[in-house]
Motif scaffolding. Structure first.
Motif, short mmCIF file in Angstrom:
data_model
loop_
_atom_site.label_atom_id
_atom_site.label_comp_id
_atom_site.label_asym_id
_atom_site.label_seq_id
_atom_site.Cartn_x
_atom_site.Cartn_y
_atom_site.Cartn_z
N PHE A 111 38.43 77.09 63.14
CA PHE A 111 38.54 75.87 64.25
C PHE A 111 37.52 74.90 63.60
O PHE A 111 37.60 73.64 63.62
N ALA A 112 36.52 75.35 62.81
CA ALA A 112 35.32 74.36 62.34
C ALA A 112 34.76 75.21 61.29
O ALA A 112 34.80 76.47 61.12
N ALA A 113 33.97 74.50 60.56
CA ALA A 113 33.10 74.88 59.59
C ALA A 113 31.72 74.30 59.33
O ALA A 113 31.89 73.09 59.62
N LYS A 114 30.81 74.84 59.33
CA LYS A 114 29.36 74.64 59.10
C LYS A 114 28.85 74.33 57.54
O LYS A 114 29.05 75.37 56.96
N TYR A 115 28.53 73.42 57.12
CA TYR A 115 28.17 72.92 55.71
C TYR A 115 26.70 72.54 55.61
O TYR A 115 26.18 71.81 56.50
N ARG A 116 26.03 73.10 54.59
CA ARG A 116 24.87 72.52 54.09
C ARG A 116 25.19 71.57 52.88
O ARG A 116 25.48 72.11 52.06
N ILE A 117 24.91 70.32 52.75
CA ILE A 117 25.07 69.44 51.57
C ILE A 117 24.07 68.56 51.25
O ILE A 117 23.21 68.14 51.87
N LYS A 118 23.83 68.56 49.84
CA LYS A 118 22.99 67.76 49.17
C LYS A 118 23.54 67.28 48.10
O LYS A 118 24.45 67.49 47.95
N PHE A 119 22.75 66.49 47.11
CA PHE A 119 23.22 66.01 45.98
C PHE A 119 22.79 66.66 44.93
O PHE A 119 21.38 67.08 45.05
N ARG A 120 23.40 67.04 43.80
CA ARG A 120 22.96 67.55 42.50
C ARG A 120 21.95 66.84 41.94
O ARG A 120 21.99 65.36 42.07
N ASP A 213 29.17 78.91 57.57
CA ASP A 213 30.05 79.74 58.17
C ASP A 213 31.24 79.15 58.66
O ASP A 213 31.50 78.02 58.71
N ILE A 214 32.19 79.86 59.20
CA ILE A 214 33.35 79.27 59.77
C ILE A 214 33.43 79.80 61.44
O ILE A 214 33.04 81.09 61.50
N TYR A 215 33.99 79.05 62.06
CA TYR A 215 33.82 79.05 63.32
C TYR A 215 35.28 79.09 64.01
O TYR A 215 36.25 78.57 63.66
N LYS A 216 35.35 79.82 65.35
CA LYS A 216 36.42 80.06 65.91
C LYS A 216 36.50 79.55 67.26
O LYS A 216 35.19 79.40 68.05
N ASP A 220 34.86 80.70 78.06
CA ASP A 220 34.29 81.82 79.20
C ASP A 220 34.36 80.94 80.19
O ASP A 220 33.41 80.06 80.68
N GLY A 221 35.19 81.22 81.00
CA GLY A 221 35.76 80.39 82.34
C GLY A 221 36.01 79.13 82.02
O GLY A 221 36.89 78.81 81.35
N ASP A 222 35.21 78.23 82.65
CA ASP A 222 35.51 76.67 82.35
C ASP A 222 34.86 76.26 80.85
O ASP A 222 34.96 75.10 80.76
N VAL A 223 33.98 77.15 80.49
CA VAL A 223 33.19 76.72 79.28
C VAL A 223 34.07 76.84 78.16
O VAL A 223 34.42 77.91 77.64
N LYS A 224 34.24 75.70 77.15
CA LYS A 224 34.85 76.10 76.04
C LYS A 224 33.79 75.82 74.82
O LYS A 224 33.11 74.80 74.87
N TYR A 225 33.95 76.83 73.85
CA TYR A 225 32.75 76.77 72.89
C TYR A 225 33.50 77.13 71.33
O TYR A 225 34.54 77.61 71.53
N ILE A 226 32.73 77.03 70.57
CA ILE A 226 33.10 77.76 69.22
C ILE A 226 31.84 78.50 68.53
O ILE A 226 30.63 78.17 68.67
#
Length: 242
Positions: A111-120, A213-216, A220-226
């Motif tokens: 559903f989503a992915a977290k990245y750390r980005i910088k410049f070479r 990381d990769i997220y799904k 949890d009840g009314d709470v939507k999360y990844i």
């Protein structure tokens, strides 16, 4: 039979190996490790394995995933030890979790992915990109032209950016970006549009991209999360509906 999800890292020189070659590498490693992997039926049997979203060539990662089905095993830790024992430097199994019968494959559940980005170092911009990028992300809309199978179409990237934070000391930004089947935002598209907004051109291979990381998606009840595919830490969750 057991369905397993393996989390692995991809660092060092192997970052230049493409997705198809990584698939073939894993197939050989599983055979060398003597894992009792399940094979498909038919005239050309193949290992029952599948990967999450491919990683761009040149990017590194500590959050790649592969799903596989085994006929038998001693334990998940034994599977991890066996595969790591035959791996080359740069690819390492970090964790394994057994899957339930109804759990989606990683490829479709992403559903989503977290990245750390910088410049070479050799391709750093000649301006304060962090300051300008922070201003850019605060715009109400972030239009960009995205290539599709039928051509190009304009999209708004703003809803596809869930979270971001800056590390000014390390000159990097961490981004949590959409990676669903409906909408995927790649760092290169975001930074390309950012540079275009300044009438500048992003140099090829300028970005040093690390996938954390990769997220799904989960509820949890009314709470939507990844949350990451494999985690025991509730603090890694990102709430979607506040």
């Amino acid at each position: 039979m057991n369905k397993l999800r393996l989390k692995f890292s991809k660092n060092g020189p192997v970052k230049f190996i493409g997705h198809l070659d990584v698939m073939r590498y894993f197939q050989k490693a599983i055979r060398r490790a003597e894992i009792d992997i399940k094979y498909s039926e038919g005239f050309s049997p193949h290992q029952v394995i599948s990967f999450a979203q491919p990683l761009s060539v040149g990017a590194t990662s500590d959050g790649e995933y592969i799903d596989m089905t085994v006929n038998s095993m001693v334990s998940t830790s034994d599977v991890m030890d066996r595969i790591n024992a035959v791996m080359n430097e740069g690819i390492e199994i970090l964790a394994i979790r057994e899957l339930g019968e109804r759990e989606e494959k990683a490829m479709t559940a992403a559903f989503a992915a977290k990245y750390r980005i910088k410049f070479r170092d050799s391709l750093k911009p000649d301006f304060n990109w962090i300051e300008e990028f922070e201003k850019y992300l605060q715009n109400d809309r972030l239009p960009a032209m995205k290539k599709t199978k039928s051509g190009e179409k304009e999209i708004d990237m703003k809803p596809l950016i869930f979270e971001y934070s800056f590390d000014r000391e390390k000159e990097s930004v961490t981004l949590l970006l959409s990676m669903s089947s409906a909408a995927t935002l790649k760092p290169a598209l975001l930074f390309g549009a950012f540079f275009a907004s300044l009438n500048k051109e992003l140099s090829t291979n300028a970005l040093d991209v690390h996938r954390i990381d990769i997220y799904k998606y989960a509820e949890d009840g009314d709470v939507k999360y990844i949350e990451p595919f494999i985690t025991d830490d509730i603090n890694t969750r990102f709430i979607l509906n506040g």
